[in-house]
Design a protein around this motif. Structure first.
Motif, mmCIF file in Angstrom:
data_model
loop_
_atom_site.group_PDB
_atom_site.id
_atom_site.type_symbol
_atom_site.label_atom_id
_atom_site.label_comp_id
_atom_site.label_asym_id
_atom_site.label_seq_id
_atom_site.Cartn_x
_atom_site.Cartn_y
_atom_site.Cartn_z
ATOM 1 N N GLY A 310 0.872 -1.366 0.101
ATOM 2 C CA GLY A 310 0.113 -0.072 -0.151
ATOM 3 C C GLY A 310 0.912 1.158 -0.181
ATOM 4 N N LEU A 311 1.932 1.390 -0.573
ATOM 5 C CA LEU A 311 2.859 2.366 -0.547
ATOM 6 C C LEU A 311 2.921 3.058 -2.034
ATOM 7 C CD1 LEU A 311 6.056 0.806 0.903
ATOM 8 C CD2 LEU A 311 4.319 1.825 2.218
ATOM 9 N N THR A 312 3.130 4.459 -1.828
ATOM 10 C CA THR A 312 3.309 5.083 -3.020
ATOM 11 C C THR A 312 4.845 5.958 -3.084
ATOM 12 O OG1 THR A 312 2.554 7.262 -2.385
ATOM 13 C CG2 THR A 312 0.929 5.847 -3.254
ATOM 14 N N LYS A 313 5.267 5.975 -4.456
ATOM 15 C CA LYS A 313 6.695 6.832 -4.647
ATOM 16 C C LYS A 313 6.666 8.195 -3.806
ATOM 17 C CE LYS A 313 9.383 8.430 -8.381
ATOM 18 N NZ LYS A 313 9.522 8.418 -9.808
ATOM 19 N N GLU A 314 5.448 8.664 -3.520
ATOM 20 C CA GLU A 314 5.441 10.048 -2.889
ATOM 21 C C GLU A 314 5.547 10.093 -1.647
ATOM 22 O OE1 GLU A 314 3.394 9.048 -5.364
ATOM 23 O OE2 GLU A 314 3.760 10.194 -6.922
ATOM 24 N N MET A 315 5.348 9.015 -0.789
ATOM 25 C CA MET A 315 5.658 8.763 0.704
ATOM 26 C C MET A 315 7.179 8.989 1.030
ATOM 27 S SD MET A 315 3.417 5.643 1.689
ATOM 28 C CE MET A 315 1.545 5.739 1.779
ATOM 29 N N THR A 316 7.106 9.387 2.242
ATOM 30 C CA THR A 316 8.570 9.529 2.894
ATOM 31 C C THR A 316 8.932 8.272 3.371
ATOM 32 O OG1 THR A 316 7.738 10.293 4.862
ATOM 33 C CG2 THR A 316 8.155 12.003 3.418
ATOM 34 N N LEU A 317 10.299 8.253 4.062
ATOM 35 C CA LEU A 317 10.725 7.058 4.592
ATOM 36 C C LEU A 317 10.017 6.663 5.765
ATOM 37 C CD1 LEU A 317 12.597 4.437 4.721
ATOM 38 C CD2 LEU A 317 14.322 6.180 5.961
ATOM 39 N N ALA A 318 9.704 7.687 6.611
ATOM 40 C CA ALA A 318 8.722 7.528 7.847
ATOM 41 C C ALA A 318 7.354 7.042 7.484
ATOM 42 C CB ALA A 318 8.826 8.673 8.547
ATOM 43 N N ALA A 364 15.181 0.175 0.584
ATOM 44 C CA ALA A 364 16.215 0.883 0.105
ATOM 45 C C ALA A 364 15.750 1.996 -0.928
ATOM 46 C CB ALA A 364 16.989 -0.162 -0.702
ATOM 47 N N LEU A 365 14.731 1.918 -1.747
ATOM 48 C CA LEU A 365 14.050 3.054 -2.534
ATOM 49 C C LEU A 365 13.960 4.271 -1.709
ATOM 50 C CD1 LEU A 365 12.055 1.119 -4.873
ATOM 51 C CD2 LEU A 365 14.385 1.835 -5.347
ATOM 52 N N TYR A 366 13.298 4.188 -0.675
ATOM 53 C CA TYR A 366 12.902 5.244 0.172
ATOM 54 C C TYR A 366 13.997 5.864 1.179
ATOM 55 C CZ TYR A 366 7.993 3.923 -0.644
ATOM 56 O OH TYR A 366 6.739 3.945 -1.246
ATOM 57 N N GLU A 370 15.157 9.522 0.201
ATOM 58 C CA GLU A 370 15.455 10.437 1.535
ATOM 59 C C GLU A 370 16.967 11.066 1.735
ATOM 60 O OE1 GLU A 370 13.784 10.342 6.057
ATOM 61 O OE2 GLU A 370 15.919 9.136 5.853
ATOM 62 N N ALA A 371 17.880 10.130 1.199
ATOM 63 C CA ALA A 371 19.166 10.750 1.317
ATOM 64 C C ALA A 371 19.301 11.681 0.241
ATOM 65 C CB ALA A 371 20.281 9.610 0.998
ATOM 66 N N ALA A 372 18.671 11.450 -0.918
ATOM 67 C CA ALA A 372 18.787 12.373 -2.497
ATOM 68 C C ALA A 372 18.364 13.652 -1.869
ATOM 69 C CB ALA A 372 18.486 11.746 -3.474
ATOM 70 N N GLU A 373 17.025 13.587 -1.271
ATOM 71 C CA GLU A 373 16.509 14.795 -0.908
ATOM 72 C C GLU A 373 17.158 15.595 0.158
ATOM 73 O OE1 GLU A 373 12.571 13.404 0.487
ATOM 74 O OE2 GLU A 373 11.896 13.448 -1.577
ATOM 75 N N SER A 375 20.365 15.707 0.492
ATOM 76 C CA SER A 375 21.613 16.334 -0.076
ATOM 77 C C SER A 375 21.192 17.637 -1.029
ATOM 78 C CB SER A 375 22.252 15.269 -0.914
ATOM 79 O OG SER A 375 21.492 14.771 -1.924
ATOM 80 N N THR A 376 20.037 17.600 -1.452
ATOM 81 C CA THR A 376 19.608 18.450 -2.201
ATOM 82 C C THR A 376 19.396 19.875 -1.480
ATOM 83 O OG1 THR A 376 18.622 17.085 -4.016
ATOM 84 C CG2 THR A 376 17.742 19.469 -4.009
ATOM 85 N N THR A 377 18.875 19.650 -0.373
ATOM 86 C CA THR A 377 18.491 20.586 0.585
ATOM 87 C C THR A 377 19.806 21.546 1.035
ATOM 88 O OG1 THR A 377 16.515 19.295 1.542
ATOM 89 C CG2 THR A 377 17.232 21.328 2.652
ATOM 90 N N VAL A 378 20.772 20.587 1.427
ATOM 91 C CA VAL A 378 21.810 21.036 1.856
ATOM 92 C C VAL A 378 22.550 21.896 0.864
ATOM 93 C CG1 VAL A 378 24.232 20.528 2.764
ATOM 94 C CG2 VAL A 378 22.172 19.463 3.647
#
Length: 378
Positions: A310-318, A364-366, A370-373, A375-378
């Motif tokens: 029941g997951l979607t690509k838009e969800m965060t890891l949490a 692993a996808l999430y 999260e790691a990619a997001e 690094s972008t914020t920093v």
């Protein structure tokens, strides 16, 4: 020549009158056999003469085998004789003294009869069949599939009894074939022989009889589920090799003609090697395709796992973890129920395994997202 073998009508009629008026009170077996043979199918008195002849001759089965009308006397002998070997000897002598063997037909190049069967039926054929069935009944426990009985006999003794039963049935098949050709009764006796020996191979068996039996044995009226010829229908893989050295088997010939032969060991090994190479190439191609699709769009590649959780690509890891925990909670019974073999327990175990496996694949996808997001914020 016995009295019953006289061919002149006036002589036969005169003898009937004499026997009817005066009878015979002597003790000469040859005369008693002759009277029995002459009156066998017409008089109850005939059987008495036949029995006296048999007893006074010291159970001379050679003379019984020469009778033209042996049925009634043979029936008596079957009923009063304890020694199965005596019955086997009588059957064999009747068979070899008859004209049944001279009317054999067989397997020609096209499987047709090469010798016509006489319309004249041997009077002893019924007796030969009855003797064969009686011997088979008495030796019913002598069967290669009956291991317990085999252990209870000396092997030489068991082999002798087995061969006696086998030959009795073989001769009975040929005699019944002589009487009724490819009738149900012929096929029934042939089926008993086949069950005992594992083959319908009998020298002298008509092709028509063999063909009818094999079609019934293999249930050829039933359509194949996949359109392929089962290996069980085919001749033995090495039959052709044995045939070169004279090992002719009529059933194997029939199988070869209709279905070909099974594959030899080396042919199977070669096929396995070819299939293994082909399978390895297919597996390699599939693996490369999986890697390509995973690299191009990992979310699409794991779409079935995402849907299960029941997951979607838009969800965060949490958010994904919370959804996973809710899904796992549904199958908590799979982890805290004692092992048992009920269908419900098995189903819950399989469902829980699927959920855990799916999360291992997509978590692993999430984490990467999260790691990619971050690094972008920093």
């Amino acid at each position: 020549m016995y009295l019953g073998q006289l061919g002149m009508d006036y002589a036969q009629e005169s003898l009937r009158e004499l026997l009817s008026e005066y009878g015979y009170t002597g003790n000469r077996p040859e005369i008693l056999f002759g009277i029995y043979d002459f009156l066998a199918n017409e008089s109850d008195e005939a059987l008495v003469h036949g029995i006296r002849a048999y007893e006074l001759s010291g159970h001379d089965i050679e003379r019984v085998a020469k009778l033209i009308n042996p049925d009634r006397l043979v029936a008596y002998i079957i009923d009063v004789t304890d020694e199965t070997e005596t019955l086997a000897n009588l059957q064999e002598k009747l068979f070899y003294a008859s004209d049944i063997r001279s009317q054999f037909s067989g397997l020609g190049s096209m499987g047709s009869r090469y010798r016509s069967r006489s319309a004249q039926k041997s009077n002893c054929a019924n007796s030969i069949v009855e003797l064969g069935l009686e011997i088979n009944s008495r030796l019913a426990e002598i069967d290669p599939h009956n291991a317990e009985v085999l252990k209870s006999y000396d092997f030489k003794e068991w082999s002798g009894l087995y061969n006696m039963r086998r030959q009795a049935l073989q001769i009975a098949v040929l005699a019944q074939q002589h009487l009724t050709e490819a009738s149900e009764e012929t096929l029934r006796i042939l089926s008993i022989y086949d069950s005992l020996t594992g083959t319908a191979d009998i020298r002298g068996l008509d092709y028509d009889v063999l063909d009818a039996f094999m079609r019934k044995k293999l249930d050829l009226g039933k359509p194949s589920s996949d359109g392929k010829i089962p290996d069980a229908f085919k001749a033995d893989a090495y039959y052709e090799d044995r045939r070169v050295f004279g090992g002719i088997n009529r059933e194997q010939e029939w199988r070869m003609r209709h279905f070909g032969r099974q594959r030899k060991d080396w042919e199977l090994h070669q096929e396995y090697r070819d299939q293994s190479q082909e399978r390895r190439e297919e597996d390699q191609a599939k693996l490369e395709d999986d890697y390509r699709r995973m690299i191009e769009d990992p979310w699409a590649y794991y779409s079935s796992q995402l849907e299960l959780l029941g997951l979607t690509k838009e969800m965060t890891l949490a958010e994904a973890k919370r959804a996973f925990r809710r899904e796992v909670h549904k199958y908590s019974s799979a982890f805290n129920t004692l092992f048992n073999t009920s269908p419900e327990y098995t189903a819950s175990q399989e469902a829980a395994k699927a959920v855990l496996s799916a999360w291992e694949s997509v978590s692993a996808l999430y984490k990467a997202k999260e790691a990619a997001e971050a690094s972008t914020t920093v």
